[in-house]
Design a protein around this motif. Structure first.
Motif, short mmCIF file in Angstrom:
data_model
loop_
_atom_site.label_atom_id
_atom_site.label_comp_id
_atom_site.label_asym_id
_atom_site.label_seq_id
_atom_site.Cartn_x
_atom_site.Cartn_y
_atom_site.Cartn_z
N GLN A 164 0.82 -1.20 0.00
CA GLN A 164 0.00 0.00 0.00
C GLN A 164 0.87 1.26 0.00
O GLN A 164 0.58 2.22 -0.73
N GLU B 68 0.92 4.09 -2.91
CA GLU B 68 0.63 5.50 -2.64
C GLU B 68 1.79 6.38 -3.12
O GLU B 68 1.58 7.47 -3.65
N VAL C 241 -12.09 -5.75 -3.34
CA VAL C 241 -12.08 -4.42 -2.69
C VAL C 241 -10.83 -4.28 -1.81
O VAL C 241 -10.17 -3.24 -1.82
N LYS C 242 -10.47 -5.34 -1.08
CA LYS C 242 -9.25 -5.31 -0.27
C LYS C 242 -8.03 -5.07 -1.17
O LYS C 242 -7.17 -4.22 -0.88
N GLY D 216 -7.77 -1.66 -2.40
CA GLY D 216 -7.31 -0.78 -1.31
C GLY D 216 -5.81 -0.88 -1.09
O GLY D 216 -5.16 0.10 -0.73
N ILE D 217 -5.27 -2.06 -1.30
CA ILE D 217 -3.84 -2.28 -1.07
C ILE D 217 -2.99 -1.80 -2.24
O ILE D 217 -1.93 -1.21 -2.05
N ARG E 128 -4.07 0.22 -4.85
CA ARG E 128 -4.46 1.59 -5.26
C ARG E 128 -4.27 1.84 -6.76
O ARG E 128 -3.64 2.85 -7.15
N ARG F 240 -11.60 10.64 -0.20
CA ARG F 240 -10.20 10.20 -0.20
C ARG F 240 -9.36 10.89 0.89
O ARG F 240 -8.28 11.43 0.61
N ALA G 109 -9.98 -1.38 8.65
CA ALA G 109 -8.84 -2.30 8.73
C ALA G 109 -9.09 -3.52 7.84
O ALA G 109 -8.22 -3.92 7.05
N ASN H 223 -8.73 -2.80 4.15
CA ASN H 223 -7.45 -2.22 3.77
C ASN H 223 -7.61 -0.82 3.18
O ASN H 223 -6.99 -0.48 2.15
N ILE H 224 -8.47 -0.03 3.80
CA ILE H 224 -8.63 1.35 3.35
C ILE H 224 -7.57 2.20 4.05
O ILE H 224 -7.47 2.19 5.28
N ALA H 225 -6.77 2.92 3.25
CA ALA H 225 -5.64 3.68 3.80
C ALA H 225 -6.12 5.01 4.36
O ALA H 225 -6.11 6.02 3.68
#
Lengths: 284, 284
Positions: free
Chosen positions: A11, A15, A133-134, A137-138, A140, B140, B162, B165-167
């Protein structure tokens, strides 16, 4: 190619890449890579500056009695294939890293998840949507590419990503096929050589339906019955479902309607191996 | 302050801010802003370069017979309060923009969502978690601030963020209280002046429990029963639940355990208005 197993590390890398204005494409897999996956990577390479492949055999999308434990896991071979295909980051987490003991959240995609594949595999699309979705999220990504072979999966993913306002473009990639038309699949390796020959009947049924539609027939229900009879003429083939459906909702489509796209979808057991395939039709 | 109603526009602004290395803090509200919300904005202003407030009365977290339709919606007043508090972007979408006709995805946070508030309000935490994930996808943020008044909500949000995995950093902010200890709430305006006086019993029950614990008692079950009797001594007060729970799981905690944090949580109906409150205890 860098191999990452820690979700937080992946992640953080993603980012950072975004802040560097890198366009990220992701290809999600359960490993056991074949030409189908590699064609997705090729497409991702054409579209994205950085390509991430995820490799995770997701337990929550397998039902009891399904092949989670015997699902092939040739990690070294997969990593080598991913590297040669031009993957930049291979994200391969452990089950514990993805689902720690305290884990409890599931995503329910709604009615579409209960039809066809969802009816045959209760909970499958919920588990699949949750891990997608996970993984979004990881990793991006700006772009995520999924094969059209799993047509209902692709439609469920589009639905969930739109519903949850996840900022990512979902791209469907054409089905990769063997020379006799059999769709490439990690599960093809389960087929005996005799079963492998019979398995081409899925594609033959698609071609039969396509010919009927080219001849101007609109009675999709009747065409589906004929195609199903063709499939079941193979000694070890047994149709789970074979139907025309509306492309966006996966509700059955009995008649061709001008201007509407639909898909012929099918699940067929060859011996003990369950195969799926589909074809998209547009009507003028 | 800019008012945005279109989710795609808000998302594009947020992504642009991120690329400009802006640190984004979000405060999510259903409007009817009071000192509690404004204290969250103050905290967000201290921590973040850009503050987004969302204002959306989310239908999916109200049950049948709850107050969705009569929930106060003083938009002009809310916008003015948000502006003076230093909000940069007020995101106030329509129900149709958040839940178009084809919408179908829901998030199930698991067992924690079925306890206490979840038991009293079936589906509430699923609806709440779903809209929070949507609003995180749209705005965001790096930081999202929620009041500790809705303690179980805060724990559910931490769990879902958690798990998926949402940052984003989730920060809990202390309960804002009136001079007699009543927690600020949009629903306090439903109380008659007599009910308003009785409503301070929630905080008096908290103080009673705190005194007992300061005196060294560890029999949480018994303390809770005494506190409940105190609440129910008010003529128009009726306890829904009043219990000590483990802070992370919201499972009931009958005895104080050294080194473990727990919360005293309560839901009390004063006349026809349902109020909640809570207090955090640590044991040496």
């Amino acid at each position: 190619m860098q191999i990452i197993t820690n979700p937080a590390e992946m992640q953080a890398i993603a980012e950072k890449l975004r802040l560097q204005h890198q366009y990220i494409g992701v290809v999600m897999t359960m490993g056991a890579l074949h030409e189908g996956h590699l064609s997705l990577v090729k497409l991702a390479r054409e579209k994205a500056g950085t390509v991430i492949m995820t490799l995770f055999v997701n337990p929550t999308q397998f039902g009891p009695g399904e092949d989670f434990h015997r699902y092939p896991r040739p990690f070294e071979q997969d990593a080598a294939l991913a590297r040669s295909a031009g993957v930049d980051y291979l994200f391969a987490p452990s089950t514990e890293a993805m689902y720690p003991e305290s884990y409890s959240t599931m995503i329910d995609p709604g009615p579409i998840a209960t039809r066809f594949e969802g009816a045959s595999r209760p909970g499958h699309f919920s588990g699949m949507a949750t891990v997608v979705v996970k993984l979004l999220g990881i990793t991006r990504p700006h772009l995520a590419i999924f094969g059209e072979k799993d047509a209902q999966q692709l439609t469920v993913i589009r639905r969930v990503v739109a519903d949850l306002n996840i900022a990512v473009t979902i791209l469907g990639a054409p089905v990769a096929r063997e020379s006799d038309g059999l769709a490439t699949s990690s599960r093809n390796i389960y087929l005996s050589s005799d079963e492998r020959q019979q398995a081409s009947v899925l594609y033959r049924a698609i071609r039969y339906a396509a010919e009927q539609i080219e001849q101007g027939r609109a009675d999709l229900d009747a065409i589906a019955s004929e195609a199903e009879a063709l499939v079941n003429s193979e000694p070890d083939a047994q149709t789970g479902y074979l139907s025309f459906v509306d492309e966006a909702t996966f509700e059955p489509a009995a008649k061709a309607a001008p201007g509407k796209a639909c898909r012929l979808i099918m699940a067929v057991r060859i011996g003990s191996t369950r195969l799926i395939d589909n074809w998209r039709f547009e009507f003028q």
